[in-house]
Design a protein around this motif. Sequence first.
Motif, short mmCIF file in Angstrom:
data_model
loop_
_atom_site.label_atom_id
_atom_site.label_comp_id
_atom_site.label_asym_id
_atom_site.label_seq_id
_atom_site.Cartn_x
_atom_site.Cartn_y
_atom_site.Cartn_z
N ASN A 46 -4.16 4.28 10.92
CA ASN A 46 -3.25 3.24 11.38
C ASN A 46 -4.01 2.24 12.23
O ASN A 46 -4.66 2.62 13.21
N ASN A 87 -4.14 -1.51 14.36
CA ASN A 87 -3.44 -2.60 15.03
C ASN A 87 -4.50 -3.63 15.43
O ASN A 87 -5.40 -3.32 16.21
N GLU A 109 -9.95 -3.08 3.32
CA GLU A 109 -8.61 -3.63 3.25
C GLU A 109 -8.60 -4.99 3.93
O GLU A 109 -9.16 -5.15 5.02
N VAL A 118 -6.51 -7.37 6.08
CA VAL A 118 -5.38 -7.13 6.97
C VAL A 118 -4.94 -8.44 7.62
O VAL A 118 -5.73 -9.38 7.77
N GLU A 126 0.10 -4.53 12.50
CA GLU A 126 -0.17 -3.15 12.11
C GLU A 126 -0.38 -3.03 10.61
O GLU A 126 0.31 -3.66 9.81
N THR A 127 -1.37 -2.20 10.24
CA THR A 127 -1.68 -1.91 8.84
C THR A 127 -2.10 -0.45 8.73
O THR A 127 -2.68 0.11 9.66
N SER A 128 -1.81 0.17 7.59
CA SER A 128 -2.24 1.54 7.34
C SER A 128 -3.16 1.58 6.13
O SER A 128 -2.95 0.85 5.16
N ILE A 129 -4.18 2.44 6.21
CA ILE A 129 -5.10 2.65 5.09
C ILE A 129 -5.05 4.12 4.71
O ILE A 129 -5.26 5.00 5.55
#
Length: 477
Positions: A421, A423, A443, A445, A449-452
Amino acid sequence: MNKKLLLSLMVATIVSVSTISAKDYSVTKLQSQPKEENAKVPMSTYATNDANYAMPEVLANLGTHSVENKPVCNMLARHKEINDGAFLWAPLGTDVVYRDQSTGSPTAWNWSVPGGDNATLTTQNAAVKYNKAGLYDMPTLTVTTANGSSSFTPAMTMTNEKDNEKVKTGGVAEITTIDMRVHGTAFGTTYYPENATYSLGAMTYGEGEGFLGGSNAKNIKGWGNLFMVGQDDTYLDGINVYFYRKPTKYKEDARLTVQVWLPTITDSYMILTAMPLNGAYLKYTDIKSDGENGAWALTYDGAVANITLDEPIDLYGKPYFFISIEGFSNDPSSDDLCLLTDLKGKKMNEVEQSNLLSHNSFARQEGDSDYMRPVASYGGGNATFAICPVIRSGISEAGVENVTINKADEFSVSVVGKTININTAIAGEVYVYDLSGKVVASESVVEGETSIDLNNVADGIYVVKGPQGIAHKVIIK
Protein backbone atom coordinates in the motif's frame (compact mmCIF):
# COMPACT_ATOMS: atom_id res chain seq x y z
CA MET A 1 3.28 12.07 10.23
CA ASN A 2 5.17 9.81 12.63
CA LYS A 3 7.85 7.67 11.03
CA LYS A 4 7.98 3.97 11.86
CA LEU A 5 11.45 2.50 11.38
CA LEU A 6 11.54 -0.22 8.77
CA LEU A 7 13.32 -3.53 9.02
CA SER A 8 16.61 -3.72 7.15
CA LEU A 9 16.89 -7.41 6.37
CA MET A 10 18.75 -9.48 3.81
CA VAL A 11 18.02 -12.74 2.05
CA ALA A 12 20.61 -14.90 0.38
CA THR A 13 20.19 -14.19 -3.33
CA ILE A 14 22.37 -16.49 -5.39
CA VAL A 15 24.24 -14.63 -8.08
CA SER A 16 26.82 -15.54 -10.65
CA VAL A 17 30.25 -14.10 -10.01
CA SER A 18 32.67 -14.30 -12.91
CA THR A 19 35.49 -15.59 -10.75
CA ILE A 20 36.28 -16.19 -7.13
CA SER A 21 39.55 -17.93 -7.69
CA ALA A 22 42.81 -17.14 -5.96
CA LYS A 23 44.92 -19.65 -7.86
CA ASP A 24 47.13 -16.93 -9.34
CA TYR A 25 47.58 -15.07 -6.04
CA SER A 26 49.49 -16.27 -3.01
CA VAL A 27 49.53 -14.05 0.07
CA THR A 28 51.45 -14.03 3.33
CA LYS A 29 49.61 -12.73 6.39
CA LEU A 30 51.31 -10.17 8.62
CA GLN A 31 49.75 -9.89 12.09
CA SER A 32 49.33 -6.52 13.80
CA GLN A 33 49.51 -5.91 17.54
CA PRO A 34 46.04 -5.48 19.12
CA LYS A 35 45.43 -2.12 20.76
CA GLU A 36 44.05 -3.36 24.07
CA GLU A 37 46.30 -5.06 26.62
CA ASN A 38 43.46 -7.36 27.66
CA ALA A 39 43.23 -9.13 24.33
CA LYS A 40 42.38 -12.39 26.08
CA VAL A 41 39.47 -12.44 28.49
CA PRO A 42 38.41 -15.23 30.90
CA MET A 43 35.37 -17.05 29.61
CA SER A 44 34.48 -19.46 32.38
CA THR A 45 30.76 -18.99 31.65
CA TYR A 46 31.24 -20.78 28.35
CA ALA A 47 32.92 -23.72 30.01
CA THR A 48 30.54 -24.25 32.94
CA ASN A 49 27.05 -23.03 32.07
CA ASP A 50 24.15 -24.49 30.15
CA ALA A 51 22.93 -20.97 29.43
CA ASN A 52 24.15 -19.42 26.21
CA TYR A 53 22.77 -17.33 23.35
CA ALA A 54 23.84 -16.01 19.96
CA MET A 55 24.35 -12.36 19.20
CA PRO A 56 21.87 -10.77 16.76
CA GLU A 57 22.73 -11.22 13.10
CA VAL A 58 24.57 -8.25 11.65
CA LEU A 59 24.56 -6.35 8.37
CA ALA A 60 27.83 -7.70 7.04
CA ASN A 61 28.44 -10.53 4.54
CA LEU A 62 24.89 -9.71 3.47
CA GLY A 63 24.31 -12.67 1.16
CA THR A 64 24.94 -15.20 3.93
CA HIS A 65 21.69 -14.31 5.73
CA SER A 66 18.16 -15.57 5.36
CA VAL A 67 14.89 -13.91 6.29
CA GLU A 68 14.79 -15.95 9.49
CA ASN A 69 18.11 -14.45 10.61
CA LYS A 70 16.58 -10.95 10.71
CA PRO A 71 19.86 -9.02 10.49
CA VAL A 72 19.26 -5.42 11.56
CA CYS A 73 22.32 -4.45 13.64
CA ASN A 74 25.63 -3.01 12.52
CA MET A 75 28.93 -4.06 14.04
CA LEU A 76 31.03 -1.33 15.58
CA ALA A 77 34.74 -0.59 15.44
CA ARG A 78 36.73 -0.75 18.64
CA HIS A 79 36.87 3.04 18.86
CA LYS A 80 36.26 3.90 22.51
CA GLU A 81 35.64 7.60 22.03
CA ILE A 82 33.01 7.14 19.32
CA ASN A 83 31.45 3.81 20.26
CA ASP A 84 31.99 3.75 24.03
CA GLY A 85 33.19 0.14 23.90
CA ALA A 86 29.96 -1.10 22.29
CA PHE A 87 29.98 -4.04 19.88
CA LEU A 88 26.60 -3.56 18.17
CA TRP A 89 24.67 -0.56 16.87
CA ALA A 90 20.97 -1.43 17.03
CA PRO A 91 18.27 0.44 15.11
CA LEU A 92 15.67 2.21 17.19
CA GLY A 93 12.14 0.85 17.11
CA THR A 94 12.99 -2.39 15.30
CA ASP A 95 13.04 -5.95 16.63
CA VAL A 96 16.51 -7.12 17.59
CA VAL A 97 16.59 -10.90 18.07
CA TYR A 98 18.83 -12.76 20.53
CA ARG A 99 18.62 -16.52 19.90
CA ASP A 100 18.92 -19.16 22.60
CA GLN A 101 21.79 -21.62 22.19
CA SER A 102 21.67 -23.20 25.62
CA THR A 103 22.54 -26.82 26.23
CA GLY A 104 20.94 -29.26 28.65
CA SER A 105 17.41 -29.10 27.16
CA PRO A 106 16.11 -26.06 29.07
CA THR A 107 12.56 -26.10 30.37
CA ALA A 108 12.40 -22.38 31.25
CA TRP A 109 14.02 -19.19 29.99
CA ASN A 110 14.25 -15.80 31.63
CA TRP A 111 15.73 -12.81 29.83
CA SER A 112 16.80 -9.53 31.38
CA VAL A 113 17.25 -6.93 28.62
CA PRO A 114 18.57 -3.53 29.75
CA GLY A 115 17.11 -0.76 27.60
CA GLY A 116 14.60 -3.00 25.84
CA ASP A 117 10.89 -2.31 25.53
CA ASN A 118 10.38 -5.58 27.42
CA ALA A 119 12.89 -5.56 30.25
CA THR A 120 12.10 -9.22 31.03
CA LEU A 121 10.98 -12.03 28.75
CA THR A 122 10.25 -15.73 29.31
CA THR A 123 10.35 -16.81 25.66
CA GLN A 124 13.10 -19.07 24.31
CA ASN A 125 14.38 -16.33 22.01
CA ALA A 126 14.28 -12.65 22.88
CA ALA A 127 12.89 -10.18 20.32
CA VAL A 128 13.25 -6.69 21.77
CA LYS A 129 12.98 -3.11 20.59
CA TYR A 130 15.21 -0.31 21.79
CA ASN A 131 13.13 2.87 21.70
CA LYS A 132 15.52 5.34 23.34
CA ALA A 133 19.04 6.27 22.32
CA GLY A 134 21.66 5.06 24.77
CA LEU A 135 24.36 2.56 25.71
CA TYR A 136 23.12 -0.69 27.25
CA ASP A 137 24.52 -3.94 28.61
CA MET A 138 23.83 -7.05 26.57
CA PRO A 139 20.95 -9.19 27.86
CA THR A 140 21.39 -11.80 30.57
CA LEU A 141 19.77 -15.18 29.88
CA THR A 142 18.93 -17.51 32.77
CA VAL A 143 17.79 -21.05 31.94
CA THR A 144 16.53 -23.97 33.99
CA THR A 145 17.72 -27.46 33.07
CA ALA A 146 18.13 -30.80 34.78
CA ASN A 147 21.47 -29.44 36.00
CA GLY A 148 19.79 -26.53 37.75
CA SER A 149 19.72 -22.83 36.97
CA SER A 150 22.52 -21.02 35.12
CA SER A 151 22.95 -17.57 33.58
CA PHE A 152 24.91 -16.13 30.70
CA THR A 153 25.97 -12.61 29.79
CA PRO A 154 28.60 -12.18 27.02
CA ALA A 155 31.97 -11.71 28.69
CA MET A 156 34.22 -11.13 25.67
CA THR A 157 34.69 -7.43 25.91
CA MET A 158 36.14 -4.68 23.81
CA THR A 159 37.41 -2.89 26.91
CA ASN A 160 38.32 -5.14 29.84
CA GLU A 161 37.27 -8.33 31.57
CA LYS A 162 35.06 -6.53 34.10
CA ASP A 163 32.57 -5.26 31.54
CA ASN A 164 30.29 -7.22 29.26
CA GLU A 165 29.60 -6.39 25.65
CA LYS A 166 27.50 -3.31 25.00
CA VAL A 167 24.78 -2.43 22.52
CA LYS A 168 24.45 1.17 21.37
CA THR A 169 21.40 2.87 19.93
CA GLY A 170 21.15 6.30 18.31
CA GLY A 171 23.85 8.95 18.40
CA VAL A 172 27.04 8.69 16.37
CA ALA A 173 28.58 5.33 15.54
CA GLU A 174 31.63 4.12 13.67
CA ILE A 175 30.40 1.00 11.89
CA THR A 176 32.46 -1.79 10.39
CA THR A 177 32.01 -5.08 8.53
CA ILE A 178 34.66 -6.74 10.74
CA ASP A 179 33.69 -8.67 13.88
CA MET A 180 36.14 -7.08 16.31
CA ARG A 181 35.29 -9.00 19.47
CA VAL A 182 38.37 -10.39 21.17
CA HIS A 183 38.84 -14.03 21.99
CA GLY A 184 39.04 -15.47 25.48
CA THR A 185 40.67 -18.30 27.41
CA ALA A 186 39.28 -20.77 29.94
CA PHE A 187 41.02 -23.81 31.41
CA GLY A 188 43.86 -23.45 28.92
CA THR A 189 41.54 -23.44 25.91
CA THR A 190 41.05 -20.49 23.58
CA TYR A 191 37.44 -19.67 22.70
CA TYR A 192 36.28 -17.48 19.85
CA PRO A 193 32.89 -15.92 19.36
CA GLU A 194 31.51 -17.18 16.06
CA ASN A 195 33.32 -15.34 13.25
CA ALA A 196 35.10 -13.03 15.70
CA THR A 197 38.44 -11.80 14.56
CA TYR A 198 40.64 -9.09 15.95
CA SER A 199 43.22 -10.85 13.87
CA LEU A 200 44.11 -7.69 11.98
CA GLY A 201 47.11 -7.02 9.80
CA ALA A 202 48.15 -7.08 6.16
CA MET A 203 48.45 -9.57 3.33
CA THR A 204 51.54 -9.29 1.15
CA TYR A 205 51.94 -10.87 -2.28
CA GLY A 206 55.60 -11.47 -1.70
CA GLU A 207 58.91 -9.77 -2.36
CA GLY A 208 58.36 -6.65 -4.44
CA GLU A 209 54.71 -7.36 -5.37
CA GLY A 210 53.00 -5.28 -2.72
CA PHE A 211 49.84 -5.77 -0.68
CA LEU A 212 46.27 -6.89 -0.97
CA GLY A 213 44.48 -3.67 -0.12
CA GLY A 214 47.47 -1.54 -0.96
CA SER A 215 50.11 -0.59 -3.49
CA ASN A 216 50.72 -3.62 -5.68
CA ALA A 217 52.20 -4.97 -8.89
CA LYS A 218 49.02 -6.92 -9.70
CA ASN A 219 47.35 -4.16 -11.74
CA ILE A 220 44.72 -3.54 -9.04
CA LYS A 221 43.79 0.14 -9.00
CA GLY A 222 41.21 0.44 -6.25
CA TRP A 223 39.69 -1.23 -3.22
CA GLY A 224 36.40 -0.74 -1.44
CA ASN A 225 33.71 -1.93 1.00
CA LEU A 226 29.96 -2.50 0.63
CA PHE A 227 27.76 -1.35 3.53
CA MET A 228 24.15 -1.46 4.63
CA VAL A 229 22.79 0.45 7.64
CA GLY A 230 20.07 -0.94 9.89
CA GLN A 231 17.87 2.16 9.95
CA ASP A 232 16.80 4.69 7.36
CA ASP A 233 17.11 7.93 9.32
CA THR A 234 20.89 8.25 9.23
CA TYR A 235 23.60 10.47 7.81
CA LEU A 236 27.14 9.63 6.72
CA ASP A 237 29.33 12.29 8.33
CA GLY A 238 32.79 10.89 7.64
CA ILE A 239 35.05 7.89 7.14
CA ASN A 240 37.91 6.54 9.22
CA VAL A 241 40.37 4.60 7.07
CA TYR A 242 42.82 2.40 8.99
CA PHE A 243 46.22 1.37 7.63
CA TYR A 244 48.61 -1.44 8.46
CA ARG A 245 51.42 1.08 8.95
CA LYS A 246 52.00 4.74 8.27
CA PRO A 247 53.52 4.81 4.78
CA THR A 248 57.25 5.47 4.66
CA LYS A 249 57.78 5.45 0.89
CA TYR A 250 55.71 7.58 -1.49
CA LYS A 251 55.89 10.49 -3.91
CA GLU A 252 55.80 13.96 -2.44
CA ASP A 253 52.31 14.72 -3.78
CA ALA A 254 50.86 11.20 -3.34
CA ARG A 255 47.18 11.05 -2.53
CA LEU A 256 44.17 8.72 -2.66
CA THR A 257 40.65 9.42 -3.88
CA VAL A 258 37.93 8.31 -1.48
CA GLN A 259 34.39 8.19 -2.92
CA VAL A 260 30.95 7.15 -1.70
CA TRP A 261 28.66 5.51 -4.26
CA LEU A 262 25.10 4.27 -4.51
CA PRO A 263 25.51 0.83 -6.14
CA THR A 264 23.10 -1.36 -8.04
CA ILE A 265 23.61 -5.09 -7.50
CA THR A 266 22.90 -7.30 -10.52
CA ASP A 267 23.35 -11.03 -11.09
CA SER A 268 27.07 -10.67 -11.73
CA TYR A 269 28.15 -7.05 -11.27
CA MET A 270 28.21 -4.24 -8.77
CA ILE A 271 27.35 -1.21 -10.90
CA LEU A 272 28.10 2.19 -9.42
CA THR A 273 26.08 5.27 -10.30
CA ALA A 274 27.45 7.64 -12.93
CA MET A 275 28.52 10.11 -10.25
CA PRO A 276 29.58 9.47 -6.65
CA LEU A 277 27.38 10.75 -3.83
CA ASN A 278 30.40 12.48 -2.34
CA GLY A 279 34.15 12.19 -2.20
CA ALA A 280 37.41 13.54 -0.86
CA TYR A 281 41.12 13.47 -1.54
CA LEU A 282 43.30 11.83 1.07
CA LYS A 283 46.92 12.97 1.08
CA TYR A 284 49.48 10.48 2.29
CA THR A 285 50.79 13.19 4.60
CA ASP A 286 47.37 13.25 6.35
CA ILE A 287 47.79 9.64 7.48
CA LYS A 288 48.84 9.56 11.13
CA SER A 289 50.41 6.73 13.08
CA ASP A 290 48.71 5.67 16.30
CA GLY A 291 49.22 8.37 18.93
CA GLU A 292 50.58 10.94 16.50
CA ASN A 293 48.91 14.29 17.22
CA GLY A 294 46.25 12.41 19.17
CA ALA A 295 45.41 9.98 16.35
CA TRP A 296 43.77 6.70 17.42
CA ALA A 297 44.32 3.57 15.35
CA LEU A 298 42.96 0.06 15.78
CA THR A 299 46.44 -1.39 16.35
CA TYR A 300 49.47 -0.08 18.23
CA ASP A 301 51.61 -0.16 15.11
CA GLY A 302 48.86 1.02 12.78
CA ALA A 303 47.81 4.33 11.27
CA VAL A 304 44.59 6.16 10.48
CA ALA A 305 43.19 8.89 8.26
CA ASN A 306 40.07 10.73 9.42
CA ILE A 307 37.89 12.06 6.60
CA THR A 308 35.07 14.50 7.36
CA LEU A 309 32.67 15.05 4.47
CA ASP A 310 31.96 18.67 3.56
CA GLU A 311 28.30 17.77 3.17
CA PRO A 312 26.96 14.80 5.16
CA ILE A 313 25.20 12.23 2.99
CA ASP A 314 21.55 11.58 3.81
CA LEU A 315 21.20 7.78 3.71
CA TYR A 316 17.41 7.81 3.78
CA GLY A 317 16.11 5.51 1.05
CA LYS A 318 19.56 4.16 0.18
CA PRO A 319 19.62 0.41 0.88
CA TYR A 320 23.35 0.09 0.21
CA PHE A 321 26.33 2.38 -0.15
CA PHE A 322 29.83 1.61 -1.33
CA ILE A 323 33.08 3.34 -0.34
CA SER A 324 35.94 3.11 -2.83
CA ILE A 325 39.57 4.09 -2.35
CA GLU A 326 41.69 4.56 -5.46
CA GLY A 327 45.10 5.89 -6.38
CA PHE A 328 47.31 3.08 -5.05
CA SER A 329 50.69 2.88 -6.74
CA ASN A 330 51.59 -0.01 -9.05
CA ASP A 331 55.22 0.26 -7.91
CA PRO A 332 55.49 -1.24 -4.39
CA SER A 333 59.24 -0.58 -4.37
CA SER A 334 58.54 3.16 -4.11
CA ASP A 335 55.17 3.14 -2.30
CA ASP A 336 54.32 0.95 0.71
CA LEU A 337 50.75 2.05 1.49
CA CYS A 338 48.45 -0.72 2.76
CA LEU A 339 44.95 -0.84 4.28
CA LEU A 340 44.51 -2.68 7.57
CA THR A 341 42.77 -5.99 6.90
CA ASP A 342 40.79 -8.63 8.78
CA LEU A 343 42.98 -11.71 8.42
CA LYS A 344 40.35 -14.32 9.35
CA GLY A 345 37.23 -13.36 7.49
CA LYS A 346 33.90 -15.11 7.82
CA LYS A 347 33.67 -18.81 7.10
CA MET A 348 31.42 -19.50 4.10
CA ASN A 349 30.22 -22.56 2.28
CA GLU A 350 30.54 -22.95 -1.48
CA VAL A 351 27.10 -21.52 -2.21
CA GLU A 352 27.76 -18.46 -0.08
CA GLN A 353 31.16 -17.96 -1.68
CA SER A 354 29.52 -17.70 -5.11
CA ASN A 355 27.12 -14.98 -3.94
CA LEU A 356 28.39 -11.49 -4.70
CA LEU A 357 26.54 -10.06 -1.69
CA SER A 358 28.29 -12.46 0.68
CA HIS A 359 31.50 -10.48 0.35
CA ASN A 360 32.24 -7.18 2.07
CA SER A 361 35.36 -5.99 0.24
CA PHE A 362 36.00 -5.65 -3.49
CA ALA A 363 38.70 -4.59 -5.94
CA ARG A 364 38.89 -2.90 -9.32
CA GLN A 365 41.53 -3.87 -11.84
CA GLU A 366 42.86 -1.63 -14.57
CA GLY A 367 40.25 -1.70 -17.33
CA ASP A 368 37.31 -2.52 -15.04
CA SER A 369 34.50 0.04 -14.94
CA ASP A 370 33.13 -1.09 -11.57
CA TYR A 371 33.96 -3.00 -8.41
CA MET A 372 32.72 -6.48 -9.30
CA ARG A 373 35.54 -8.64 -7.94
CA PRO A 374 35.58 -9.73 -4.27
CA VAL A 375 39.00 -9.75 -2.64
CA ALA A 376 38.67 -13.55 -2.57
CA SER A 377 39.54 -13.35 -6.27
CA TYR A 378 42.95 -11.96 -5.34
CA GLY A 379 44.01 -14.43 -2.66
CA GLY A 380 42.44 -12.57 0.24
CA GLY A 381 39.89 -15.18 1.23
CA ASN A 382 36.94 -13.50 2.91
CA ALA A 383 39.02 -10.67 4.32
CA THR A 384 37.51 -7.25 4.95
CA PHE A 385 39.24 -3.87 4.84
CA ALA A 386 39.13 -1.59 7.88
CA ILE A 387 37.24 1.18 6.11
CA CYS A 388 34.84 2.45 8.77
CA PRO A 389 32.02 4.93 8.05
CA VAL A 390 30.98 7.36 10.80
CA ILE A 391 27.18 7.36 10.84
CA ARG A 392 24.86 9.73 12.71
CA SER A 393 21.34 8.75 13.65
CA GLY A 394 18.61 11.21 12.76
CA ILE A 395 16.48 9.92 15.64
CA SER A 396 16.41 12.17 18.68
CA GLU A 397 16.65 11.22 22.34
CA ALA A 398 12.86 11.54 22.51
CA GLY A 399 12.46 8.13 20.95
CA VAL A 400 10.94 6.71 17.80
CA GLU A 401 7.32 7.70 18.28
CA ASN A 402 7.99 11.42 18.66
CA VAL A 403 10.10 11.99 15.56
CA THR A 404 8.61 13.68 12.51
CA ILE A 405 10.27 12.97 9.16
CA ASN A 406 8.91 15.13 6.35
CA LYS A 407 10.21 12.69 3.73
CA ALA A 408 7.81 10.05 5.03
CA ASP A 409 4.94 12.42 4.20
CA GLU A 410 6.04 12.48 0.56
CA PHE A 411 6.15 8.72 0.05
CA SER A 412 5.09 6.08 2.60
CA VAL A 413 4.71 2.31 2.22
CA SER A 414 2.97 -0.39 4.23
CA VAL A 415 2.53 -4.12 3.57
CA VAL A 416 -0.46 -6.38 4.18
CA GLY A 417 0.28 -9.95 3.12
CA LYS A 418 1.54 -9.63 -0.44
CA THR A 419 -0.06 -6.25 -1.11
CA ILE A 420 2.01 -3.08 -0.95
CA ASN A 421 0.00 0.00 0.00
CA ILE A 422 1.52 3.28 -1.18
CA ASN A 423 0.70 6.86 -0.23
CA THR A 424 2.50 9.45 -2.33
CA ALA A 425 2.30 13.23 -2.59
CA ILE A 426 3.85 13.08 -6.07
CA ALA A 427 2.49 11.28 -9.16
CA GLY A 428 4.87 9.16 -11.22
CA GLU A 429 6.43 5.72 -11.51
CA VAL A 430 6.86 3.34 -8.56
CA TYR A 431 9.32 0.45 -8.93
CA VAL A 432 9.74 -2.67 -6.78
CA TYR A 433 13.21 -4.23 -6.83
CA ASP A 434 14.45 -7.50 -5.42
CA LEU A 435 17.83 -7.46 -3.70
CA SER A 436 19.68 -8.35 -6.89
CA GLY A 437 18.46 -5.07 -8.40
CA LYS A 438 15.86 -6.68 -10.71
CA VAL A 439 12.54 -4.86 -11.18
CA VAL A 440 9.78 -7.30 -10.15
CA ALA A 441 6.88 -4.84 -10.41
CA SER A 442 6.16 -1.28 -11.50
CA GLU A 443 3.13 0.98 -11.45
CA SER A 444 2.21 4.45 -12.64
CA VAL A 445 0.62 6.17 -9.65
CA VAL A 446 -1.29 9.36 -9.06
CA GLU A 447 -1.20 11.49 -5.96
CA GLY A 448 -2.78 9.69 -3.03
CA GLU A 449 -3.15 6.00 -2.22
CA THR A 450 -2.33 3.09 -4.53
CA SER A 451 -1.94 -0.67 -3.99
CA ILE A 452 0.41 -3.03 -5.83
CA ASP A 453 -0.30 -6.78 -5.80
CA LEU A 454 2.81 -8.97 -5.45
CA ASN A 455 1.17 -12.41 -5.35
CA ASN A 456 3.51 -13.60 -8.09
CA VAL A 457 6.77 -12.84 -6.27
CA ALA A 458 8.59 -15.02 -3.75
CA ASP A 459 8.73 -14.22 -0.07
CA GLY A 460 11.67 -12.01 0.79
CA ILE A 461 12.99 -8.49 1.10
CA TYR A 462 12.24 -5.88 -1.56
CA VAL A 463 12.97 -2.21 -2.15
CA VAL A 464 10.08 0.07 -3.18
CA LYS A 465 11.25 3.28 -4.87
CA GLY A 466 8.90 6.22 -5.37
CA PRO A 467 8.62 8.97 -8.01
CA GLN A 468 11.23 11.21 -6.35
CA GLY A 469 13.68 8.41 -5.55
CA ILE A 470 12.68 7.90 -1.90
CA ALA A 471 12.91 4.16 -1.17
CA HIS A 472 11.65 1.84 1.54
CA LYS A 473 12.67 -1.72 2.39
CA VAL A 474 9.71 -4.08 2.84
CA ILE A 475 9.19 -7.74 3.75
CA ILE A 476 6.87 -9.89 1.65
CA LYS A 477 5.79 -13.12 3.34
